[in-house]
Enzyme design. Structure first.
Site, PDB file in Angstrom:
ATOM      1  N   ASP A 229       0.884  -1.158   0.000  1.00 57.03           N
ATOM      2  CA  ASP A 229       0.000   0.000   0.000  1.00 57.03           C
ATOM      3  C   ASP A 229       0.934   1.223   0.000  1.00 57.03           C
ATOM      4  O   ASP A 229       2.098   1.123   0.400  1.00 57.03           O
ATOM      5  CB  ASP A 229      -0.880  -0.032   1.245  1.00 57.03           C
ATOM      6  CG  ASP A 229      -1.684   1.228   1.389  1.00 57.03           C
ATOM      7  OD1 ASP A 229      -2.321   1.637   0.406  1.00 57.03           O
ATOM      8  OD2 ASP A 229      -1.663   1.835   2.473  1.00 57.03           O
TER       9      ASP A 229
ATOM     10  N   ASP B 109      -0.095   5.055   0.736  1.00 51.18           N
ATOM     11  CA  ASP B 109      -0.356   6.036   1.796  1.00 51.18           C
ATOM     12  C   ASP B 109      -0.350   5.343   3.161  1.00 51.18           C
ATOM     13  O   ASP B 109      -1.206   4.505   3.427  1.00 51.18           O
ATOM     14  CB  ASP B 109      -1.730   6.685   1.576  1.00 51.18           C
ATOM     15  CG  ASP B 109      -1.787   7.486   0.277  1.00 51.18           C
ATOM     16  OD1 ASP B 109      -0.856   8.241   0.018  1.00 51.18           O
ATOM     17  OD2 ASP B 109      -2.775   7.341  -0.469  1.00 51.18           O
TER      18      ASP B 109
ATOM     19  N   SER C   2      -5.419   5.061  -4.265  1.00 52.79           N
ATOM     20  CA  SER C   2      -5.319   6.448  -4.712  1.00 52.79           C
ATOM     21  C   SER C   2      -5.162   6.574  -6.228  1.00 52.79           C
ATOM     22  O   SER C   2      -4.364   5.874  -6.838  1.00 52.79           O
ATOM     23  CB  SER C   2      -4.129   7.124  -4.039  1.00 52.79           C
ATOM     24  OG  SER C   2      -3.960   8.420  -4.560  1.00 52.79           O
ATOM     25  N   ARG C   3      -5.914   7.517  -6.784  1.00 51.67           N
ATOM     26  CA  ARG C   3      -5.745   7.841  -8.202  1.00 51.67           C
ATOM     27  C   ARG C   3      -4.529   8.745  -8.396  1.00 51.67           C
ATOM     28  O   ARG C   3      -4.153   9.079  -9.515  1.00 51.67           O
ATOM     29  CB  ARG C   3      -7.008   8.526  -8.726  1.00 51.67           C
ATOM     30  CG  ARG C   3      -8.162   7.551  -8.847  1.00 51.67           C
ATOM     31  CD  ARG C   3      -9.461   8.225  -9.218  1.00 51.67           C
ATOM     32  NE  ARG C   3     -10.556   7.274  -9.085  1.00 51.67           N
ATOM     33  CZ  ARG C   3     -11.130   6.645 -10.102  1.00 51.67           C
ATOM     34  NH1 ARG C   3     -10.750   6.885 -11.330  1.00 51.67           N
ATOM     35  NH2 ARG C   3     -12.089   5.783  -9.897  1.00 51.67           N
TER      36      ARG C   3
ATOM     37  N   ASP D  19      -1.710  -0.348   6.004  1.00 48.65           N
ATOM     38  CA  ASP D  19      -1.923   0.391   7.254  1.00 48.65           C
ATOM     39  C   ASP D  19      -3.407   0.598   7.543  1.00 48.65           C
ATOM     40  O   ASP D  19      -3.751   1.216   8.545  1.00 48.65           O
ATOM     41  CB  ASP D  19      -1.246   1.764   7.192  1.00 48.65           C
ATOM     42  CG  ASP D  19      -1.995   2.714   6.280  1.00 48.65           C
ATOM     43  OD1 ASP D  19      -2.289   2.311   5.132  1.00 48.65           O
ATOM     44  OD2 ASP D  19      -2.315   3.835   6.703  1.00 48.65           O
TER      45      ASP D  19
END
Ligand code: G6P
Ligand code: MG
Length: 216
Positions: A11, A13, A116-117, A170
């Site tokens: 992941d 972020d 996320s884009r 996360d």
């Protein structure tokens, strides 16, 4: 987990970099402008959650025309992208870059699996795009985490079976997605958030890949 681990899906972020604060500030700005109730506690629920699903959580049942919702989500994203202009290599969490390089040198396949884009933009600023064999982001699949689709898409692009992959996450929704994908799940953060994972580390610097390879 019976198969040999051949790849890791990260992941972005909260695992590679900490953009959660920028997402928070951007949503807060929009919420202040539009008189929506929002705070850090609500923001915690948005980890790993797609942009539109995040807005729905903030709206908490309040009815808003689709057009307006799109305008609000776009405005939040414009604020967020302004923050992204400021990030650099210094924003990689702890020793994550060294950890990624070591895994790559050891022959593991590496992927990003982010809702996320903006993932590619973030990776570009962090200057680590090329470390990854594939990047799965918010544009790659329709069903967002906790659906397994994004991680399954990443595994397919790596040429690996789900059982050969370990996900680092996360967010609760991300851990659930990894488990639904039948992959190894490593949680980064507090037990109450990522405790469903097979292994949990409270911080990036504590992640021990030798232990992961032994225990999963
Ligand atoms: C990540 C973050 C979420 C964010 C989502 C969508 O998963 O943890 O907080 O809402 O990406 O990001 P985007 O950049 O597409 O708005
Ligand atoms: Mg995350």
């Amino acid at each position: 987990m019976t198969k040999k681990i051949k790849g890791f899906i990260f992941d972005l972020d909260g695992v590679i970099t900490d953009t959660a604060e920028y997402h928070y500030k951007s949503w807060q700005k929009l919420a202040d402008e539009e008189n929506l109730f929002f705070n850090r506690e609500i923001n915690e629920q948005l980890r790993g959650v797609s942009r539109m699903d995040s807005l729905d959580i903030i709206l908490n049942g309040k009815e808003v025309p689709a057009e307006k919702k799109k305008e609000w989500a776009d405005r939040k994203n414009a604020y967020y992208q302004d923050y992204l202009e400021e990030i650099s290599k210094d924003d990689i969490l702890d020793d994550m870059e060294a950890k990624l390089n070591k895994l790559k040198a050891d022959g593991f396949k590496l992927a990003v699996g982010s809702s996320s884009r903006n993932a590619r933009k973030v990776l570009k600023h962090l200057q680590i795009t090329d470390i990854f064999d594939t990047i799965a982001d918010g544009n790659s699949v329709e069903n967002a985490k906790p659906a397994p689709d994004l991680f399954l898409h990443a595994a397919k692009n790596l040429g690996l079976e789900p059982e050969e992959c370990v996900v680092l996450e996360d967010a609760e929704s991300g851990v659930e997605a990894a488990l639904a994908a039948n992959m190894g799940a490593v949680g980064v953060g507090p037990e109450e958030r990522v405790g469903k994972a097979h292994l949990v580390y409270s911080k990036v610097r504590d992640i021990d890949f030798d232990e992961i390879l032994k225990k999963l």
